[in-house]
Design an enzyme around this catalytic site. Structure first.
Site, PDB file in Angstrom:
ATOM      1  N   ASP A 147     -16.637 -49.109 -14.571  1.00 26.56           N
ATOM      2  CA  ASP A 147     -16.476 -50.290 -13.720  1.00 26.56           C
ATOM      3  C   ASP A 147     -15.495 -51.193 -14.451  1.00 26.56           C
ATOM      4  O   ASP A 147     -15.869 -51.894 -15.391  1.00 26.56           O
ATOM      5  CB  ASP A 147     -17.838 -50.977 -13.535  1.00 26.56           C
ATOM      6  CG  ASP A 147     -17.743 -52.176 -12.593  1.00 26.56           C
ATOM      7  OD1 ASP A 147     -16.872 -52.172 -11.710  1.00 26.56           O
ATOM      8  OD2 ASP A 147     -18.535 -53.116 -12.772  1.00 26.56           O
TER       9      ASP A 147
ATOM     10  N   GLU B 259     -13.842 -47.273 -10.466  1.00 32.14           N
ATOM     11  CA  GLU B 259     -13.891 -48.045  -9.229  1.00 32.14           C
ATOM     12  C   GLU B 259     -12.479 -48.335  -8.743  1.00 32.14           C
ATOM     13  O   GLU B 259     -11.615 -48.759  -9.514  1.00 32.14           O
ATOM     14  CB  GLU B 259     -14.646 -49.363  -9.442  1.00 32.14           C
ATOM     15  CG  GLU B 259     -14.883 -50.083  -8.127  1.00 32.14           C
ATOM     16  CD  GLU B 259     -15.753 -51.317  -8.282  1.00 32.14           C
ATOM     17  OE1 GLU B 259     -16.939 -51.170  -8.616  1.00 32.14           O
ATOM     18  OE2 GLU B 259     -15.238 -52.428  -8.072  1.00 32.14           O
TER      19      GLU B 259
ATOM     20  N   ASP C 211     -22.461 -54.767 -14.709  1.00 35.89           N
ATOM     21  CA  ASP C 211     -21.312 -53.855 -14.843  1.00 35.89           C
ATOM     22  C   ASP C 211     -21.749 -52.480 -15.352  1.00 35.89           C
ATOM     23  O   ASP C 211     -21.180 -51.456 -14.987  1.00 35.89           O
ATOM     24  CB  ASP C 211     -20.274 -54.427 -15.815  1.00 35.89           C
ATOM     25  CG  ASP C 211     -19.980 -55.887 -15.549  1.00 35.89           C
ATOM     26  OD1 ASP C 211     -18.958 -56.183 -14.940  1.00 35.89           O
ATOM     27  OD2 ASP C 211     -20.810 -56.708 -15.950  1.00 35.89           O
TER      28      ASP C 211
END
Lengths: 183, 183
Positions: free
Chosen positions: A7, A68, A141
């Site tokens: 992430d 991501e 996260d």
């Protein structure tokens, strides 16, 4: 299959490694956060992110990396940093010949909770349940990175095989460039 | 001082090396473009950009690297690619302990033409004159990279010295991160 989920972020990069196959219980291999100091300049922060991601790749030897996918619909300043951090994560993986997959936040949420509009708490709760953890991984996260890895394991076995073959086929090409020097 | 200017882009990264000091005639050391195929996936393109930039750093050994500062006010898709390519350029430089400076397009235009709203042709013409070249460097990305290097040489001798000292001071720190593994 072992997947590293990332992430991306300049201040905090969530990282999580999950092992397993679709349809079977999954195992968390590791979870954490690569942090960089907010007062350092961007170039130096990217070097710290590179070191952190490389260390995770060295230690856990994942077969796939899921990052991501960044959109620029949010805060301009944040998005630039996120795009730059994601570039470093993609680079670290591709340099080793590992296939890199990008998943959007809504694809990840839909995969683990059934809804593309789930909130952070729902994602954290489902990650905790799916990986049979004692409590939700923190910070968010880190949980998001595990969700990315789970999403990747579940979403695209066929895509994985294709990407892997493509990555192997191009492991040694020369860079395409032109170079002229006058000295 | 020898400066590598980088005009970042996924498809074409303009690169140009200029040697000289403010107030004296400048010399072009090299100019070119690092290209990546539009049909390759982003992760692989970033690896090709890394190889290309590293090669320019190896061959020309610049003391400073100047990269165009990316804004997200333009086309969303292009901006993401530009931000990712600039991250790779910054990473390649900072990894070697080279100071990285970011200049906005209007700072670069103002430095070489006197106007922050100059067009590509004006920038190309001034780069040609300032470096005493026979004709404008092509493509425009290559001319822009030279303009970035010139801008950097002229703009901030004091800033350069400060950045250099900071970069040297932090050449060997450990990455800031947390790492938890269950296996």
């Amino acid at each position: 299959m072992k997947v590293l989920g990332v992430d991306p972020g300049l201040t905090r990069c969530g990282v999580g490694v999950v092992d397993g196959v679709a349809g079977r219980p999954l195992t968390m291999v590791g979870v954490g956060v690569v942090r960089t100091p907010a007062d350092a300049d961007t170039a130096h922060r990217l070097v710290l992110i590179e070191r952190g991601i490389d260390e995770w790749l060295d230690i856990h030897r994942p077969e796939y990396v899921a990052v991501e996918r960044v959109f620029s619909q949010h805060n301009v300043r944040t998005v630039m940093g996120t795009a730059q951090a994601s570039a470093v994560a993609m680079l670290c993986a591709a340099r080793r010949g590992l296939p890199v997959a990008l998943h959007t936040p809504s694809e990840v949420k839909a995969a683990v909770t059934g809804s593309g509009r789930a909130d952070k708490a729902q994602v954290g709760a489902m990650v905790t349940r799916l990986l049979r953890l004692a409590e939700p991984p923190k910070p968010a996260d880190a949980a998001d990175a595990l969700a990315l890895a789970i999403c990747h394991i579940w979403r695209a076995p066929a895509v994985n095989r294709l990407q892997r073959a493509q990555a192997a086929a191009r492991r040694t090409p020369a860079p395409v460039r032109t170079l002229k020097g006058t000295r």
